[in-house]
Scaffold this active site. Structure first.
Site, PDB file in Angstrom:
ATOM      1  N   ARG A 123      37.889  32.173  20.427  1.00 25.15           N
ATOM      2  CA  ARG A 123      38.312  31.000  21.236  1.00 25.15           C
ATOM      3  C   ARG A 123      39.808  30.982  21.527  1.00 25.15           C
ATOM      4  O   ARG A 123      40.366  29.948  21.865  1.00 25.15           O
ATOM      5  CB  ARG A 123      37.870  29.687  20.589  1.00 25.15           C
ATOM      6  CG  ARG A 123      36.375  29.587  20.439  1.00 25.15           C
ATOM      7  CD  ARG A 123      35.880  28.165  20.386  1.00 25.15           C
ATOM      8  NE  ARG A 123      34.443  28.151  20.217  1.00 25.15           N
ATOM      9  CZ  ARG A 123      33.829  28.134  19.039  1.00 25.15           C
ATOM     10  NH1 ARG A 123      34.529  28.083  17.920  1.00 25.15           N
ATOM     11  NH2 ARG A 123      32.530  28.158  18.988  1.00 25.15           N
ATOM     12  N   GLU A 187      53.400  42.804  46.764  1.00 30.78           N
ATOM     13  CA  GLU A 187      53.516  41.469  46.146  1.00 30.78           C
ATOM     14  C   GLU A 187      54.980  40.998  46.162  1.00 30.78           C
ATOM     15  O   GLU A 187      55.245  39.801  46.174  1.00 30.78           O
ATOM     16  CB  GLU A 187      52.968  41.484  44.709  1.00 30.78           C
ATOM     17  CG  GLU A 187      51.497  41.927  44.579  1.00 30.78           C
ATOM     18  CD  GLU A 187      50.473  40.810  44.754  1.00 30.78           C
ATOM     19  OE1 GLU A 187      50.785  39.797  45.416  1.00 30.78           O
ATOM     20  OE2 GLU A 187      49.340  40.975  44.237  1.00 30.78           O
ATOM     21  N   GLU A 239      47.019  25.668  39.640  1.00 36.70           N
ATOM     22  CA  GLU A 239      46.692  25.819  41.063  1.00 36.70           C
ATOM     23  C   GLU A 239      45.965  24.602  41.646  1.00 36.70           C
ATOM     24  O   GLU A 239      44.963  24.733  42.355  1.00 36.70           O
ATOM     25  CB  GLU A 239      45.853  27.089  41.273  1.00 36.70           C
ATOM     26  CG  GLU A 239      45.964  27.653  42.685  1.00 36.70           C
ATOM     27  CD  GLU A 239      45.260  28.997  42.828  1.00 36.70           C
ATOM     28  OE1 GLU A 239      45.789  29.829  43.561  1.00 36.70           O
ATOM     29  OE2 GLU A 239      44.215  29.219  42.208  1.00 36.70           O
ATOM     30  N   ARG A 243      50.621  26.186  43.921  1.00 39.01           N
ATOM     31  CA  ARG A 243      50.471  27.562  43.407  1.00 39.01           C
ATOM     32  C   ARG A 243      49.652  28.437  44.353  1.00 39.01           C
ATOM     33  O   ARG A 243      49.808  29.661  44.368  1.00 39.01           O
ATOM     34  CB  ARG A 243      49.837  27.548  42.010  1.00 39.01           C
ATOM     35  CG  ARG A 243      49.709  28.964  41.463  1.00 39.01           C
ATOM     36  CD  ARG A 243      49.418  29.044  39.988  1.00 39.01           C
ATOM     37  NE  ARG A 243      49.351  30.448  39.593  1.00 39.01           N
ATOM     38  CZ  ARG A 243      49.337  30.871  38.353  1.00 39.01           C
ATOM     39  NH1 ARG A 243      49.383  30.024  37.356  1.00 39.01           N
ATOM     40  NH2 ARG A 243      49.269  32.171  38.093  1.00 39.01           N
ATOM     41  N   HIS A 250      45.795  37.024  50.215  1.00 34.64           N
ATOM     42  CA  HIS A 250      44.730  37.339  49.262  1.00 34.64           C
ATOM     43  C   HIS A 250      43.340  36.941  49.746  1.00 34.64           C
ATOM     44  O   HIS A 250      42.358  37.537  49.309  1.00 34.64           O
ATOM     45  CB  HIS A 250      45.020  36.684  47.908  1.00 34.64           C
ATOM     46  CG  HIS A 250      46.101  37.372  47.136  1.00 34.64           C
ATOM     47  ND1 HIS A 250      47.409  37.412  47.566  1.00 34.64           N
ATOM     48  CD2 HIS A 250      46.073  38.071  45.965  1.00 34.64           C
ATOM     49  CE1 HIS A 250      48.138  38.093  46.684  1.00 34.64           C
ATOM     50  NE2 HIS A 250      47.358  38.504  45.709  1.00 34.64           N
ATOM     51  N   HIS A 254      41.335  40.002  49.258  1.00 34.19           N
ATOM     52  CA  HIS A 254      40.257  40.071  48.265  1.00 34.19           C
ATOM     53  C   HIS A 254      38.920  40.407  48.931  1.00 34.19           C
ATOM     54  O   HIS A 254      38.092  41.110  48.335  1.00 34.19           O
ATOM     55  CB  HIS A 254      40.141  38.745  47.509  1.00 34.19           C
ATOM     56  CG  HIS A 254      41.152  38.587  46.402  1.00 34.19           C
ATOM     57  ND1 HIS A 254      41.342  37.394  45.730  1.00 34.19           N
ATOM     58  CD2 HIS A 254      42.017  39.460  45.838  1.00 34.19           C
ATOM     59  CE1 HIS A 254      42.287  37.546  44.801  1.00 34.19           C
ATOM     60  NE2 HIS A 254      42.714  38.795  44.851  1.00 34.19           N
TER      61      HIS A 254
HETATM   62  N1  LIG Z   1      46.991  37.755  37.084  1.00 29.57           N
HETATM   63  C1  LIG Z   1      47.696  37.740  38.201  1.00 29.57           C
HETATM   64  O1  LIG Z   1      48.437  36.786  38.486  1.00 29.57           O
HETATM   65  C2  LIG Z   1      47.644  38.919  39.105  1.00 29.57           C
HETATM   66  C3  LIG Z   1      48.614  39.079  40.090  1.00 29.57           C
HETATM   67  C4  LIG Z   1      48.562  40.200  40.908  1.00 29.57           C
HETATM   68  C5  LIG Z   1      47.578  41.168  40.704  1.00 29.57           C
HETATM   69  N2  LIG Z   1      46.671  40.996  39.719  1.00 29.57           N
HETATM   70  C6  LIG Z   1      45.673  42.039  39.443  1.00 29.57           C
HETATM   71  O2  LIG Z   1      46.370  43.214  39.046  1.00 29.57           O
HETATM   72  C7  LIG Z   1      45.549  44.346  39.318  1.00 29.57           C
HETATM   73  C8  LIG Z   1      46.364  45.433  39.958  1.00 29.57           C
HETATM   74  O3  LIG Z   1      47.419  45.794  39.081  1.00 29.57           O
HETATM   75  P1  LIG Z   1      48.191  47.178  39.228  1.00 29.57           P
HETATM   76  O4  LIG Z   1      48.516  47.426  40.636  1.00 29.57           O
HETATM   77  O5  LIG Z   1      49.243  47.169  38.216  1.00 29.57           O
HETATM   78  O6  LIG Z   1      47.053  48.237  38.894  1.00 29.57           O
HETATM   79  P2  LIG Z   1      46.688  49.071  37.586  1.00 29.57           P
HETATM   80  O7  LIG Z   1      46.808  48.282  36.372  1.00 29.57           O
HETATM   81  O8  LIG Z   1      45.364  49.694  37.897  1.00 29.57           O
HETATM   82  O9  LIG Z   1      47.807  50.204  37.572  1.00 29.57           O
HETATM   83  C9  LIG Z   1      47.874  51.110  38.644  1.00 29.57           C
HETATM   84  C10 LIG Z   1      47.841  52.557  38.152  1.00 29.57           C
HETATM   85  O10 LIG Z   1      49.107  52.881  37.603  1.00 29.57           O
HETATM   86  C11 LIG Z   1      48.947  53.489  36.316  1.00 29.57           C
HETATM   87  N3  LIG Z   1      50.161  53.143  35.582  1.00 29.57           N
HETATM   88  C12 LIG Z   1      50.496  51.950  35.059  1.00 29.57           C
HETATM   89  N4  LIG Z   1      51.752  51.978  34.601  1.00 29.57           N
HETATM   90  C13 LIG Z   1      52.223  53.218  34.810  1.00 29.57           C
HETATM   91  C14 LIG Z   1      53.458  53.856  34.575  1.00 29.57           C
HETATM   92  N5  LIG Z   1      54.505  53.202  34.064  1.00 29.57           N
HETATM   93  N6  LIG Z   1      53.580  55.164  34.909  1.00 29.57           N
HETATM   94  C15 LIG Z   1      52.550  55.829  35.471  1.00 29.57           C
HETATM   95  N7  LIG Z   1      51.364  55.275  35.754  1.00 29.57           N
HETATM   96  C16 LIG Z   1      51.200  53.971  35.425  1.00 29.57           C
HETATM   97  C17 LIG Z   1      47.660  52.934  35.784  1.00 29.57           C
HETATM   98  O11 LIG Z   1      47.101  53.789  34.823  1.00 29.57           O
HETATM   99  C18 LIG Z   1      46.825  52.857  37.064  1.00 29.57           C
HETATM  100  O12 LIG Z   1      46.229  54.092  37.321  1.00 29.57           O
HETATM  101  C19 LIG Z   1      44.422  43.861  40.198  1.00 29.57           C
HETATM  102  O13 LIG Z   1      43.256  43.762  39.444  1.00 29.57           O
HETATM  103  C20 LIG Z   1      44.874  42.482  40.637  1.00 29.57           C
HETATM  104  O14 LIG Z   1      43.794  41.631  40.913  1.00 29.57           O
HETATM  105  C21 LIG Z   1      46.687  39.904  38.926  1.00 29.57           C
HETATM  106  O1  LIG Z   2      49.426  33.924  40.224  1.00 27.94           O
HETATM  107  C1  LIG Z   2      48.844  33.514  41.230  1.00 27.94           C
HETATM  108  O2  LIG Z   2      48.541  32.326  41.366  1.00 27.94           O
HETATM  109  C2  LIG Z   2      48.454  34.444  42.307  1.00 27.94           C
HETATM  110  O3  LIG Z   2      47.750  34.075  43.213  1.00 27.94           O
HETATM  111  C3  LIG Z   2      48.963  35.846  42.235  1.00 27.94           C
HETATM  112  C4  LIG Z   2      48.128  36.861  42.980  1.00 27.94           C
HETATM  113  O4  LIG Z   2      48.984  37.927  43.354  1.00 27.94           O
HETATM  114  C5  LIG Z   2      47.024  37.475  42.125  1.00 27.94           C
HETATM  115  O5  LIG Z   2      46.441  38.561  42.792  1.00 27.94           O
HETATM  116  C6  LIG Z   2      45.970  36.509  41.644  1.00 27.94           C
HETATM  117  O6  LIG Z   2      45.146  37.111  40.686  1.00 27.94           O
HETATM  118  C7  LIG Z   2      45.088  36.032  42.736  1.00 27.94           C
HETATM  119  O7  LIG Z   2      44.551  34.842  42.302  1.00 27.94           O
HETATM  120  P1  LIG Z   2      43.045  34.424  42.497  1.00 27.94           P
HETATM  121  O8  LIG Z   2      43.015  33.061  41.893  1.00 27.94           O
HETATM  122  O9  LIG Z   2      42.768  34.449  43.951  1.00 27.94           O
HETATM  123  O10 LIG Z   2      42.220  35.403  41.769  1.00 27.94           O
HETATM  124 ZN   LIG Z   3      47.845  39.664  44.022  1.00 28.30          ZN
END
Ligand SMILES: NC(=O)c1ccc[n+]([C@@H]2O[C@H](COP(=O)([O-])OP(=O)(O)OC[C@H]3O[C@@H](n4cnc5c(N)ncnc54)[C@H](O)[C@@H]3O)[C@@H](O)[C@H]2O)c1
Ligand SMILES: O=C(O)C(=O)C[C@@H](O)[C@H](O)[C@H](O)COP(=O)(O)O
Ligand SMILES: [Zn+2]
Length: 371
Positions: A123, A187, A239, A243, A250, A254
């Site tokens: 949890r 981004e 959000e 936010r 997206h 998405h």
């Molecule tokens: N939570 C949020 O607010 C938020 C915001 C934006 C994106 N996201 C999510 O993030 C994900 C994309 O993240 P990403 O672009 O980092 O992708 P990822 O985590 O898949 O990393 C991209 C690639 O780079 C490699 N890599 C990572 N660090 C490295 C380094 N220092 N040197 C060499 N290779 C390296 C990884 O192994 C992978 O193959 C998506 O799922 C997206 O939905 C979430």
């Molecule tokens: O942090 C946020 O809020 C964002 O929207 C950041 C985005 O870049 C990210 O990809 C996020 O995961 C998208 O949000 P979602 O709620 O559409 O999944």
């Molecule tokens: Zn994003």
């Protein structure tokens, strides 16, 4: 260059984002104050672990912190129910308790997955983000959105769970592929487009330096992005309103990711790049912003080597109907009404509720999608 610190002020869930060079070597000392037990579980992916795991382990061990590692396959497919089940089981096998802490060491995939596992493990236990991609440093490690994808859509199962600390070591970006740098840059430019025209202009002039990882330019791009995200998250953590601006690009992006199956064919950042250009062109088509601004947004995205049109992300035409169906599953949609982030100008985005699905469909057809 001394580290820059951005505070995310959220009451008892407040934390700092530390941005600088050589932070991996300081990770043990910086994480130690957050520990109840002298133990963490590090979650990483195979690529990151092979490149940087030894340095992180040495730093944690030097601070007297035991640090068993769980290494998962790289790539978006790992951010799935299967990936979550596997990770949860491996965390349970380590017999972590609520006094332990998870370290998410990787890109956005590892951060979102490990963060969600931390939110639900017994949890909820604490976690720290050590983002290793540009995308993760400027966006996914900050703000507490954690999730997995499902075949029905992006990030549809998840939780808000804030990290206790974020350590963004700019040096680890030296090993990142150019393609992943560009994906992260999508981004970065998003922040300029959604709310800071002068940052957008700075990026127009400095994109090449950022992508080349020139230290001063990179540091400014990461710090300004994190400042903007932090400010928005402080104002609207869950959000309820503002936010959603962070979702620029997206709703379209998405849907493209879901249609391409979350694979290597289209990275999240690439989908956001195309989605942002589409959002600006749609805004111009609706008479909300000028055509010149849409052209300028598209040019800045293209100048970074990112896609701006649907035909650049897949060889066969997308179905407008399928894309709009995905948009109906978007978390911003309510009561059957679509919500988009649209623009009045460069640096001036807004949340548009009640956008007509038919107008979006027809616009996508005008952009080359099949009806
Ligand atoms: N939570 C949020 O607010 C938020 C915001 C934006 C994106 N996201 C999510 O993030 C994900 C994309 O993240 P990403 O672009 O980092 O992708 P990822 O985590 O898949 O990393 C991209 C690639 O780079 C490699 N890599 C990572 N660090 C490295 C380094 N220092 N040197 C060499 N290779 C390296 C990884 O192994 C992978 O193959 C998506 O799922 C997206 O939905 C979430
Ligand atoms: O942090 C946020 O809020 C964002 O929207 C950041 C985005 O870049 C990210 O990809 C996020 O995961 C998208 O949000 P979602 O709620 O559409 O999944
Ligand atoms: Zn994003």
């Amino acid at each position: 260059m001394s580290p820059r610190i951005v505070a995310v002020g959220l009451g008892d869930r407040s934390y700092e984002v530390v941005i600088g060079r050589g932070l991996l070597d300081e990770a043990g000392a910086r994480i130690a104050p957050f520990l109840k037990n002298r133990r963490v579980a590090v979650v990483s992916d195979e690529t990151v672990w092979a490149l940087h795991g030894a340095r992180l382990t040495a730093s944690l061990e030097a601070a007297g912190i035991a640090c068993p590692a769980i290494v998962v396959p790289p790539g978006e497919q790992t951010k799935s129910f299967e990936g979550l089940a596997d990770l949860s089981d491996r965390l349970l096998a380590l017999e972590l308790d609520r006094g332990d802490l998870i370290v998410a060491f990787g890109g956005g995939v590892v951060g979102d997955l490990a963060g969600f596992a931390a939110a639900i493990y017994k949890r909820g236990i604490d976690f720290v983000q050590i983002p290793t991609t540009l995308l993760a440093q400027v966006d996914s490690s900050v703000g507490g959105k954690t999730a997995i994808d499902t075949p029905r859509g992006k990030n549809l199962v998840g939780a808000f769970h804030q990290p206790r600390l974020v350590l963004a070591d700019l040096d680890v970006l030296s090993t990142l592929t150019d393609r992943d740098m560009r994906a992260g840059y999508a981004e970065v430019i998003k922040y300029g487009l959604l709310g800071d025209f002068s940052f957008f202009e700075w990026l127009e002039a400095n994109a090449a330096s950022v992508l080349a990882r020139e230290p001063q330019a990179l540091s400014h791009a990461v710090a300004r992005s994190v400042e903007m995200k932090s400010q928005i998250v402080i104002e609207d953590e869950k959000e309820a309103g503002r936010r959603a601006l962070l979702n620029l690009g997206h709703t379209f992006g998405h849907a493209l990711e879901a249609e391409t199956g979350y694979g290597d064919a289209l990275l999240h950042g690439e989908a956001v790049a195309a989605g942002s250009a589409i959002a600006f062109r749609f805004s111009a088509a609706q008479g909300l912003c000028s055509a010149q601004d849409a052209v300028r947004a598209e040019a800045a995205i293209a100048a970074a080597g990112l896609p701006t049109r649907m035909d650049a992300v897949a060889s066969t035409a997308f179905s407008a109907q399928a894309l709009v169906r995905h948009m109906g599953q978007d978390k911003k949609a309510q009561g059957g009404k679509l919500t988009f982030i649209l623009a009045r100008a460069l640096g001036d985005a807004f949340v548009a509720k009640d956008v007509s699905a038919q107008a979006v469909h027809d616009f996508l057809v005008s952009e080359g999608a099949k009806p």
